[in-house]
Enzyme design. Structure first.
Site, PDB file in Angstrom:
ATOM      1  CE  LYS A  23      52.980  37.637  49.680  1.00 56.76           C
ATOM      2  NZ  LYS A  23      51.643  37.209  50.033  1.00 56.76           N
ATOM      3  CG  ASN A  24      51.793  34.372  47.443  1.00 53.63           C
ATOM      4  OD1 ASN A  24      51.892  34.824  48.590  1.00 53.63           O
ATOM      5  ND2 ASN A  24      51.059  34.964  46.515  1.00 53.63           N
ATOM      6  NE  ARG A  95      41.727  34.355  54.144  1.00 56.52           N
ATOM      7  CZ  ARG A  95      40.492  33.949  54.426  1.00 56.52           C
ATOM      8  NH1 ARG A  95      39.892  34.392  55.492  1.00 56.52           N
ATOM      9  NH2 ARG A  95      39.881  33.103  53.639  1.00 56.52           N
ATOM     10  CB  CYS A 119      41.018  39.309  53.670  1.00 59.84           C
ATOM     11  SG  CYS A 119      42.392  39.978  52.797  1.00 59.84           S
ATOM     12  NE  ARG A 124      42.425  35.969  50.630  1.00 57.48           N
ATOM     13  CZ  ARG A 124      43.741  36.100  50.616  1.00 57.48           C
ATOM     14  NH1 ARG A 124      44.298  37.120  51.219  1.00 57.48           N
ATOM     15  NH2 ARG A 124      44.505  35.210  50.030  1.00 57.48           N
ATOM     16  CG  ASP A 326      48.616  38.317  43.958  1.00 56.77           C
ATOM     17  OD1 ASP A 326      47.446  38.604  44.261  1.00 56.77           O
ATOM     18  OD2 ASP A 326      49.195  37.291  44.363  1.00 56.77           O
ATOM     19  CB  VAL A 348      40.997  36.699  41.207  1.00 52.15           C
ATOM     20  CG1 VAL A 348      41.309  35.681  42.298  1.00 52.15           C
ATOM     21  CG2 VAL A 348      41.490  36.204  39.856  1.00 52.15           C
ATOM     22  NE  ARG A 421      50.548  40.496  55.220  1.00 46.57           N
ATOM     23  CZ  ARG A 421      49.327  40.022  55.306  1.00 46.57           C
ATOM     24  NH1 ARG A 421      48.320  40.825  55.500  1.00 46.57           N
ATOM     25  NH2 ARG A 421      49.116  38.736  55.202  1.00 46.57           N
TER      26      ARG A 421
HETATM   27  C1  EPZ Z   1      46.546  33.040  46.663  1.00 44.52           C
HETATM   28  O1  EPZ Z   1      45.477  33.306  47.565  1.00 44.52           O
HETATM   29  C2  EPZ Z   1      47.576  34.100  46.933  1.00 44.52           C
HETATM   30  N1  EPZ Z   1      48.010  34.016  48.314  1.00 44.52           N
HETATM   31  C3  EPZ Z   1      46.997  35.488  46.637  1.00 44.52           C
HETATM   32  O2  EPZ Z   1      48.034  36.423  46.763  1.00 44.52           O
HETATM   33  C4  EPZ Z   1      46.484  35.499  45.193  1.00 44.52           C
HETATM   34  O3  EPZ Z   1      45.830  36.723  44.960  1.00 44.52           O
HETATM   35  C5  EPZ Z   1      45.522  34.355  44.939  1.00 44.52           C
HETATM   36  O4  EPZ Z   1      46.126  33.080  45.314  1.00 44.52           O
HETATM   37  C6  EPZ Z   1      45.106  34.230  43.477  1.00 44.52           C
HETATM   38  O5  EPZ Z   1      46.236  34.071  42.665  1.00 44.52           O
HETATM   39  C7  EPZ Z   1      48.939  33.138  48.671  1.00 44.52           C
HETATM   40  O6  EPZ Z   1      49.453  32.361  47.886  1.00 44.52           O
HETATM   41  C8  EPZ Z   1      49.358  33.144  50.088  1.00 44.52           C
HETATM   42  P1  EPZ Z   1      42.434  31.479  45.846  1.00 44.52           P
HETATM   43  P2  EPZ Z   1      44.366  32.200  47.800  1.00 44.52           P
HETATM   44  O7  EPZ Z   1      42.008  30.413  46.767  1.00 44.52           O
HETATM   45  O8  EPZ Z   1      44.974  30.868  47.588  1.00 44.52           O
HETATM   46  C9  EPZ Z   1      37.666  32.015  45.999  1.00 44.52           C
HETATM   47  C10 EPZ Z   1      49.119  38.356  47.535  1.00 44.52           C
HETATM   48  O9  EPZ Z   1      48.874  39.552  47.241  1.00 44.52           O
HETATM   49  N2  EPZ Z   1      37.635  30.919  47.002  1.00 44.52           N
HETATM   50  O10 EPZ Z   1      43.100  31.073  44.562  1.00 44.52           O
HETATM   51  O11 EPZ Z   1      43.704  32.488  49.096  1.00 44.52           O
HETATM   52  C11 EPZ Z   1      38.279  33.296  46.545  1.00 44.52           C
HETATM   53  O12 EPZ Z   1      37.351  34.049  47.284  1.00 44.52           O
HETATM   54  C12 EPZ Z   1      47.977  37.382  47.828  1.00 44.52           C
HETATM   55  O13 EPZ Z   1      50.260  37.901  47.614  1.00 44.52           O
HETATM   56  C13 EPZ Z   1      36.420  30.438  47.440  1.00 44.52           C
HETATM   57  O14 EPZ Z   1      35.347  30.887  47.041  1.00 44.52           O
HETATM   58  O15 EPZ Z   1      43.372  32.520  46.602  1.00 44.52           O
HETATM   59  C14 EPZ Z   1      38.755  33.970  45.278  1.00 44.52           C
HETATM   60  O16 EPZ Z   1      37.680  34.682  44.711  1.00 44.52           O
HETATM   61  C15 EPZ Z   1      46.678  38.066  48.024  1.00 44.52           C
HETATM   62  N3  EPZ Z   1      36.426  29.443  48.385  1.00 44.52           N
HETATM   63  C16 EPZ Z   1      39.129  32.799  44.341  1.00 44.52           C
HETATM   64  O17 EPZ Z   1      38.505  31.647  44.922  1.00 44.52           O
HETATM   65  C17 EPZ Z   1      37.581  28.889  48.863  1.00 44.52           C
HETATM   66  O18 EPZ Z   1      37.518  27.987  49.726  1.00 44.52           O
HETATM   67  C18 EPZ Z   1      40.614  32.506  44.217  1.00 44.52           C
HETATM   68  O19 EPZ Z   1      41.186  32.392  45.526  1.00 44.52           O
HETATM   69  C19 EPZ Z   1      38.808  29.382  48.382  1.00 44.52           C
HETATM   70  C20 EPZ Z   1      38.820  30.404  47.434  1.00 44.52           C
END
Ligand code: EPZ
Length: 442
Positions: A23-24, A95, A119, A124, A326, A348, A421
């Protein structure tokens, strides 16, 4: 229609499960197709609610979409961008819609993307996505809830300009927290930018490599590298044009690990097929430590289930190659019935323990000792009852709990739409293994 999942637990589960595309990955590969006016054919695409959402969003930009669901093939072509607006109605539900920001900026030099909301698993933020766009020379402002971004115009040419950017989120207990999504957006924006872009402290998630592979197949010039001090970087040499391609989506690691956990808890032999276990290393280490017996065949995993052999294990989530956030909720179900006291620390997301309370309702002995740490003292079995899914992975944790619960009644998982989803045909897959599970209207 609101659906609930109804499960009568206690069945021995055996058989084979074929894992679909990730999916991702799909959620980033689809926006990437905006970077060419030629046709892109994606294979191994799962039929999921989130994929439907991103496809809907693409139509708003003028993308011609053909989705052959039976053959898991999605064909997309955006000959011309007819609108650069990603509307609130679609973006608010997912998102990952934010990835169109980089893709639209790269393709047509401007984008208007609705600001994604908060979220359930955490706030996020998207500050780092925005920082990346600005670093490439874009002007970015928020107007009436929309991120309005424009590439710079130099000598009559409107185009982003490559630069060096550090996308580190933060450091926690000596570990770097990187942003997967921030890197996706930066790559999508930089591929057609003028000159070279270097992303420092880049995410190492395998789904990002799937995106890099497809873009390189389309004519991009992207590679991973490492500085002498160990910092992970992605180097992108901007190109003028990308072309179409045919690409098969990588297997879904989270789906694979979820079915592996199903196999471990339910007394049968489950073979999880069509996977790449080299992308699941740290999980498998913890799986073994938890007393699970399995054969790792590389492209499949055979799990020999014996709940009585499960033992406590401590787990800490971290970006890849660490233990994936995840899979922490499904893993909670496993440790809730493993002998001894396990500790799970989430690094995370700040709010990913929603299912703990529901597991407690089913008799799990869990104690949230601080906002990111929960302890489970294993119980012999769980009790079937009514529970609520509040997000995707936590919802699946409840499905796993329902399967392992005593057969003295039914587990009803309300608000099951969250699970659709991210897990294609999960009820059918589990029924094929011998589970008593159905999806009912409510
Ligand atoms: C991806 O989300 C995945 N989603 C998430 O999977 C997954 O949990 C996550 O990566 C971590 O592996 C998709 O691929 C669609 P991040 P993403 O940016 O990219 C902080 C699922 O269950 N951050 O790596 O949105 C954030 O708050 C989903 O399938 C900032 O502070 O995650 C988090 O603490 C849920 N500012 C950390 O970084 C930003 O601008 C990692 O988030 C961006 C992120």
């Amino acid at each position: 229609m609101v659906a609930k999942v109804v499960i009568k637990g206690g069945n021995k589960l055996s058989g084979k499960v074929r894992i679909m595309g990730a999916k991702n990955s799909v959620l980033e590969l689809v926006p990437a197709t905006l970077l060419t006016d030629e046709k892109v054919v994606l294979k191994n695409v799962p039929v999921l609610k989130d994929v439907e959402t991103i496809v809907e969003l693409m139509k708003a930009f003028g993308t011609d979409v053909q989705w052959d669901k039976e053959n898991c093939t999605l064909t997309l072509q955006t000959k011309e961008i007819i609108s650069n607006k990603a509307p609130y109605e679609i973006v608010k539900t997912m998102r990952a819609s934010i990835y169109v920001l980089g893709a639209l900026l790269g393709r047509c030099g401007s984008a208007r993307v609705s600001f994604p909301g908060g979220c359930v698993i955490g706030t996020r933020p998207i500050d780092i996505h925005v920082r990346a766009m600005k670093c490439l020379g874009a002007s970015v402002e928020t107007i009436h809830g929309y991120i309005v971004a424009k590439a710079p115009t130099v000598d009559g040419e409107t185009r982003l300009i490559g630069d060096v950017m550090d996308l580190l989120v933060t450091e926690k207990s000596g570990h770097k927290i990187t942003t997967h999504g921030g890197c996706v957006n930066a790559i999508l924006a930089a591929v057609l930018a003028k000159g070279q872009t270097v992303i420092e402290n880049a995410s190492m998630e395998p789904e990002l490599d799937d995106l890099i592979s497809m873009l390189n197949l389309m004519g991009a010039k992207i590679k991973r590298d490492k500085y002498d001090d160990g910092t992970d970087v992605i180097i992108i040499d901007g190109v003028d044009k990308l072309h179409g391609c045919e690409y098969s989506v990588m297997p879904d690691r989270m789906e694979a690990m979820t079915y592996a956990i199903v196999g471990a808890m339910n007394g049968g032999v489950v073979e999880v097929q069509n996977i790449d276990t080299s992308k699941m290393e740290y999980f498998l280490e913890k799986f073994k430590e938890a007393g699970v017996v399995f054969d790792d065949k590389g492209d499949s995993l055979i799990v020999y289930g014996d709940k009585t052999k499960l033992k406590a294990v401590d787990v800490e989530t971290l970006p890849y190659p660490g233990f994936p956030t995840d899979i922490q909720s499904p893993f909670m179900t496993l440790i809730s019935v493993a002998e001894g006291k396990s500790t799970l620390c989430e690094n995370v997301w700040e709010n990913r323990f929603q299912c703990v309370q529901e597991l407690q309702r089913m008799g799990a002995n869990a104690d949230i000792i601080n906002p990111n740490t929960v302890c489970f003292t294993g119980v012999e079995s769980l009790d079937p009852t009514d529970v609520i899914a509040s997000e995707l992975r936590g919802g699946m944790a409840l499905v796993l709990a329902g399967l392992v619960a005593k057969p003295t009644g039914y587990t009803n998982i309300h608000r099951a739409y969250h699970i659709f989803r991210g897990y294609a045909n999960f009820a059918e897959n589990l029924r094929n293994l011998g589970a008593e599970i159905s999806i009912e209207d409510e």
